[in-house]
Design a protein around this motif. Structure first.
Motif, short mmCIF file in Angstrom:
data_model
loop_
_atom_site.label_atom_id
_atom_site.label_comp_id
_atom_site.label_asym_id
_atom_site.label_seq_id
_atom_site.Cartn_x
_atom_site.Cartn_y
_atom_site.Cartn_z
N HIS A 41 -40.52 -62.18 20.98
CA HIS A 41 -40.93 -62.17 22.38
C HIS A 41 -39.68 -62.09 23.25
CE1 HIS A 41 -43.61 -62.82 25.74
NE2 HIS A 41 -42.70 -63.65 26.24
N GLY A 85 -44.65 -66.59 28.40
CA GLY A 85 -45.42 -66.01 27.30
C GLY A 85 -46.89 -65.99 27.66
N ASP A 91 -48.23 -65.52 21.75
CA ASP A 91 -46.88 -66.07 21.93
C ASP A 91 -46.82 -67.59 21.77
OD1 ASP A 91 -46.11 -63.46 22.61
OD2 ASP A 91 -46.65 -63.78 24.70
#
Ligand code: GRF
Length: 289
Positions: free
Chosen positions: A201, A209, A242
């Protein structure tokens, strides 16, 4: 026969033609170079000549095909092919079969490319499949150049159907790397691959996220919040976006001059520098030799 080869090597028709051309030209060049070298030694034709000729062309063949493959754009394919034959000929048998890894990517594929290059020729890890949901994604060309089979997937089958689990199992996939793949991973895949799916990420999770936080949206949010640093997070994938356990993070400064584009550039550099190596370390920990 040609269709079988295309499937076996995971290449398009045009690449198959170029690969066959490389075999033909490389073989001819190798025969020619072998004969010229023997002529130069002045050896008489006979049994010794034949033995030397066989040894010479065995040694010259990989060099010749690699040389020819380069201008024909097939170097990636032949590098892997020659390495595979080399291992067989030299007889360096693996203690274990390599971990077959799939990369899920649907964008430009710069991370996928670094990962493919990192593991090219590795005896421990093999990038065996690139899974993609976008027929025009750059990553498909990268996979084809490297001679890696690709699987183009459809949303409904991925989310509500077989989840492509049979295809992954048939390809012997034991580990999955997400590198720019935006669809949520279905629970069935997470259960089939516990602690075996990782994602990268482009921010320091748990901040920035979640759903909708991808690409420039992440960098825009980081800058808008006045953050002084951003970075990358490599994490296991769980049923939330995430969210899974963090494996690794690296940071970079965010200055007043940064724009989403300049920050994206810094983040990409961090990703390229760390993602392949971190995957390697993780696989080593999970599969000690
Ligand atoms: C990367 O920035 C990664 O963090 C995110 O998607 C992007 C993929 O970029 N998950 P690329 O296709 O590898 O260049």
């Amino acid at each position: 026969m040609l269709e079988k080869l295309k499937k076996h090597w995971g290449v398009k028709s045009v690449d198959l033609v170029l690969i066959i051309t490389t075999f033909a030209l490389g073989g001819s060049l190798c025969g020619y170079a072998g004969r010229q070298l023997l002529l130069w030694t002045g050896l008489e034709r006979g049994l010794v000549w034949i033995v030397f000729y066989i040894i010479l062309i065995t040694l010259l063949w990989p060099v010749c095909v690699l040389l020819i493959s380069y201008p024909l754009g097939q170097f990636g394919f032949f590098r892997k092919y020659v390495a595979k034959i080399g291992r067989k000929v030299i007889g360096r048998h693996r203690r274990k079969s390599p971990v077959r890894m799939a990369i899920f990517a649907s964008g430009a594929g710069s991370n996928a490319e670094r990962i493919i290059n990192h593991f090219a020729g590795s005896e421990e890890v093999e990038v065996s499949l690139v899974v993609c949901n976008n027929p025009s994604a750059g990553v498909l060309g990268i996979a084809q150049k490297a001679g890696i089979p690709t699987l183009l997937i459809e949303k409904d089958i991925f989310l509500n159907g077989s989840h492509y689990l049979p295809e992954l199992q048939q390809a012997g996939i034991r580990f999955i790397v997400l590198a720019g793949f935006l669809w949520k991973i279905p629970q069935a895949l997470i259960s089939a691959y516990p602690q075996k799916i990782v994602n990268i990420h482009p921010a320091l999770l748990p901040k920035y996220g979640g759903k909708g936080m991808y690409g420039h949206f992440v960098h825009e949010a980081v800058i808008a919040a006045g953050e002084k640093e951003s970075g990358i997070t490599i994490h296991y994938v769980d049923e939330l976006y995430d969210h899974g356990q963090i494996i690794f993070q690296a940071k970079c400064p965010v200055t007043d001059k940064d724009t989403p584009d300049t920050l994206a550039h810094k983040i990409h550099e961090l990703e390229h520098a760390h993602y392949p190596g971190e995957i390697g370390s993780l696989l080593q920990k999970q599969n000690p030799r």
